[in-house]
Design an enzyme around this catalytic site. Sequence first.
Site, mmCIF file in Angstrom:
data_model
loop_
_atom_site.group_PDB
_atom_site.id
_atom_site.type_symbol
_atom_site.label_atom_id
_atom_site.label_comp_id
_atom_site.label_asym_id
_atom_site.label_seq_id
_atom_site.Cartn_x
_atom_site.Cartn_y
_atom_site.Cartn_z
ATOM 1 N N ARG A 74 0.463 -1.357 0.006
ATOM 2 C CA ARG A 74 -0.448 0.339 -0.397
ATOM 3 C C ARG A 74 0.583 1.387 0.068
ATOM 4 O O ARG A 74 0.904 1.972 -0.206
ATOM 5 C CB ARG A 74 -1.129 -0.663 1.376
ATOM 6 C CG ARG A 74 -2.079 -0.888 1.075
ATOM 7 C CD ARG A 74 -3.102 -0.943 2.413
ATOM 8 N NE ARG A 74 -2.566 -1.737 3.133
ATOM 9 C CZ ARG A 74 -2.920 -3.090 3.483
ATOM 10 N NH1 ARG A 74 -4.037 -3.626 2.479
ATOM 11 N NH2 ARG A 74 -2.407 -3.570 4.384
ATOM 12 N N GLU A 111 4.149 -10.277 14.366
ATOM 13 C CA GLU A 111 3.146 -11.226 15.804
ATOM 14 C C GLU A 111 3.666 -12.625 15.912
ATOM 15 O O GLU A 111 4.105 -13.733 16.802
ATOM 16 C CB GLU A 111 1.779 -11.002 15.977
ATOM 17 C CG GLU A 111 1.153 -11.199 17.056
ATOM 18 C CD GLU A 111 -0.043 -10.623 17.022
ATOM 19 O OE1 GLU A 111 -0.631 -9.989 16.094
ATOM 20 O OE2 GLU A 111 -1.256 -10.814 18.191
HETATM 21 P P1 AMP Z 1 3.497 -2.102 11.409
HETATM 22 O O1 AMP Z 1 3.926 -3.415 10.964
HETATM 23 O O2 AMP Z 1 2.537 -2.890 12.257
HETATM 24 O O3 AMP Z 1 3.315 -0.809 11.148
HETATM 25 O O4 AMP Z 1 1.809 -2.200 10.449
HETATM 26 C C1 AMP Z 1 2.165 -2.249 9.126
HETATM 27 C C2 AMP Z 1 1.693 -2.638 8.088
HETATM 28 O O5 AMP Z 1 0.580 -3.187 7.455
HETATM 29 C C3 AMP Z 1 1.492 -1.875 6.154
HETATM 30 O O6 AMP Z 1 2.160 -1.622 6.033
HETATM 31 C C4 AMP Z 1 -0.514 -1.591 7.026
HETATM 32 O O7 AMP Z 1 -0.463 -1.411 5.168
HETATM 33 C C5 AMP Z 1 -0.993 -2.791 7.657
HETATM 34 N N1 AMP Z 1 -1.819 -2.580 8.903
HETATM 35 C C6 AMP Z 1 -1.603 -2.690 9.969
HETATM 36 N N2 AMP Z 1 -2.571 -2.337 10.711
HETATM 37 C C7 AMP Z 1 -3.523 -2.127 9.632
HETATM 38 C C8 AMP Z 1 -5.004 -1.784 10.049
HETATM 39 N N3 AMP Z 1 -5.478 -1.447 11.266
HETATM 40 N N4 AMP Z 1 -5.516 -1.191 8.813
HETATM 41 C C9 AMP Z 1 -5.223 -1.274 7.619
HETATM 42 N N5 AMP Z 1 -3.715 -2.030 7.495
HETATM 43 C C10 AMP Z 1 -2.774 -2.135 9.042
#
Ligand code: AMP
Length: 189
Positions: A74, A111
Site C-alpha cells: 500500500r 506477531e
Molecule cells: P506495522 O508493521 O504493525 O506498523 O504494520 C504496518 C503495515 O501493516 C502497513 O503496511 C499497513 O498496510 C498494515 N496494517 C497494519 N495495521 C493495519 C490496520 N489496522 N489497518 C490497515 N492496515 C494495517
Amino acid sequence: MKQFKSINIKHQSMSVQSLKDKVRNISNFPIKGIEFKDITTLFQSPESLNELSDIMYEMYKDKGITMVVGIESRGFFMGPAIALRLNTGFAPIRKPGKLPYKVYEENYTKEYGVDTIQIHQDAVTKDDVVLLHDDLLATGGTMLAAYKLIKKMGVKKVYLNFLIELEMLEARKLFPEDVEVESIIKFDI
Ligand code: AMP
C-alpha cells in the site's frame, strides 16, 4: 485585445477531518480484534487524492528529497504520486522473491514468526535524501525494518511518512529522535 479566461486548476481545499472521514473502518479484518483502515474509499475521490498529494508536497518540497521509497504494497499508491510531485525517482521495498536483481534484505519479527523485506542494491545511493513512505503506522515493525534497510545503504538522510498513524500504539517512539516522522491522518483506535 483578446481576453483569456483564467483557468483555475486549484481544487477546493479539504480538511484533514474530511480525509479521515473517507477512511473506511472494517472491524475484525483480516483477523478478529483488528480495526482495519481501508484506504480504497479515500482514494476513490479525486479531491482526496489531490489533497493528499498537496499535503505531502507541502511537507517535503523544501527537504531536498531525491528518492521516494515505498513499502509493498500500500506504499505503492501514494509513493509514486508524491515522487512525481517532488520530481524524484521512486523505488519499491518488496517481499522476498519479487525483485529480479541483487537485493539487500532485513528480517523483522511479527506477531507470528519472522518476515523479510528486500530492496534492489542499486535502488538508492549514498547521495540520496530518501522519503520512506507507507500507508499506515501500526506497531511500526514494518517501517523500522525498512528504515534499517535504507540506513545500511548509507544514504544522506531519511524522512518517514505515513498516510495514517494509529497513535495509541506509539510506534513513532521506535525511531531515533532526530528522524522526522510525519503522518497525515491520526486515529485513536
Ligand atoms: P506495522 O508493521 O504493525 O506498523 O504494520 C504496518 C503495515 O501493516 C502497513 O503496511 C499497513 O498496510 C498494515 N496494517 C497494519 N495495521 C493495519 C490496520 N489496522 N489497518 C490497515 N492496515 C494495517
